[in-house]
Design an enzyme around this catalytic site. Structure first.
Site, short mmCIF file in Angstrom:
data_model
loop_
_atom_site.label_atom_id
_atom_site.label_comp_id
_atom_site.label_asym_id
_atom_site.label_seq_id
_atom_site.Cartn_x
_atom_site.Cartn_y
_atom_site.Cartn_z
N SER A 43 96.76 104.54 25.95
CA SER A 43 95.83 104.68 27.02
C SER A 43 94.39 104.08 26.91
CB SER A 43 95.75 106.32 27.38
OG SER A 43 95.17 106.90 28.67
N ASP B 246 104.79 107.88 34.28
CA ASP B 246 103.40 108.01 34.24
C ASP B 246 102.71 108.14 35.40
OD1 ASP B 246 100.85 107.99 33.12
OD2 ASP B 246 101.11 106.33 31.88
N HIS C 203 103.17 109.79 30.33
CA HIS C 203 102.24 109.15 29.87
C HIS C 203 102.20 109.00 28.25
CE1 HIS C 203 98.23 107.34 29.91
NE2 HIS C 203 97.64 108.53 29.37
#
Length: 318
Positions: A138, A251, A283
């Site tokens: 991320s 995601d 995610h």
């Protein structure tokens, strides 16, 4: 060095605690030192190493979310396949008050400790100093190209669900999605506030003096200026190192259409970039089915074993 004690936590089936050991480490110095863990395979000869970076927010070294520890999954899975791993608590986890510093930025949040961790691995016995990689999830994936630009000795990058869309726009998109699948007064109020804040971030009036109360998530003007001036895709495209970009198909936070499309376009001329989509993964790269929601993280689960295998195989080829 201590042998791994798995009695308090059930490791994923792809991790074999008998094949590695862990020791506590400290990254950084003085008041800004953070604790971490080094996970070392018990094998002879030189091995590659990776530094794991968690996403945005005050994450611990395991990337703990609910009952899950995705970065520990990765560390144990990779160590079981002969990769040395360092992970550490973010400074925002150990000293959350740094976020109130009006000059604090994403660069401050990640770079000092990441570069220190890279050098620590490079100096570790039986780790090949020429094969130390950064694996970021991320926001950790977003900042990874900046790390490699600052520390050219990095051998390559693995970007897991790395966001490429401007974060203020992504925040609005994510909240609109959540409002569509689970509307509530709280989500609607947050959407309205973040939408107003995103407009401030986009405006020419944004400055270091802009009150944090007017900005998304209460982060400072300096923090948002740092993000606004950083193009992670262009930075990555200018790097010589190989990259492996992984994306979950389910995601909703970092998406195939909004983020991966930008990585594909920006890196299309590169011959040493691998991009792979895992259709069932969310995610955190937890496999599942149906629309993904925050409830996905409430049940104990582990990072997709295929993801761990693919990263280990990619590292072995580089």
């Amino acid at each position: 060095m201590r042998m791994v004690d798995a009695s308090r936590w059930i490791p994923p089936t792809y991790a074999d605690p008998a094949t590695f050991a862990e020791r506590d480490i400290s990254i950084g110095s003085g008041d800004f030192a953070v604790p971490g863990t080094m996970t070392l395979p018990q094998i002879d000869g030189l091995r590659p190493g990776v530094v794991l970076l968690s996403g945005g927010g005050p994450f611990d070294r395991d990337g703990t979310v609910g009952p899950n520890k995705p970065l520990r999954d990765l560390a144990w899975g990779l160590a079981s396949r002969g990769v040395a791993v360092v992970r550490f608590d973010k400074i925002t986890h150990t000293r959350p008050e740094v976020m109130t510093d009006p000059g604090f930025t994403m660069t401050d949040e990640y770079l000092p400790h990441t570069t220190a961790a890279i050098r620590l691995l490079q100096e570790t016995q039986n780790v090949d100093p020429a094969r130390v990689f950064v694996v970021g999830h991320s926001m950790g994936g977003k900042v990874a190209p900046r790390v490699a630009a600052a520390e050219p000795s990095v051998a390559g990058l693995v970007l897991l669900a790395a966001d490429a869309e401007p974060m203020q726009h992504a925040a609005v998109r994510v909240l609109r999605y959540l409002a569509s699948v689970a509307s509530s007064p709280e989500v609607d109020a947050m959407l309205a506030a973040v939408t107003r804040g995103a407009a401030v971030v986009d405006s020419a009036d944004l400055s270091r003096e802009t009150p944090a109360t007017e900005l998304p998530f209460g982060m400072s003007g300096a923090y948002w200026l740092d993000l606004r001036h950083y193009d992670q895709v262009a930075t990555a495209a200018a790097l010589p190192q190989p990259m492996f970009v992984l994306q979950g198909g389910r995601d909703y936070q970092v998406t195939v259409d909004d983020d991966l499309a930008r990585w594909r376009a920006g890196l299309e001329s590169r011959t040493n970039v691998t991009i792979r989509v895992y259709p069932a993964d969310n995610h955190m790269f937890f496999p599942g089915s149906g629309p993904s929601t925050p409830a996905d993280y409430e049940a104990p689960q582990h990072v997709d074993p295929t993801v761990v295998t693919d990263i280990a195989d990619w590292l072995a080829r580089h």
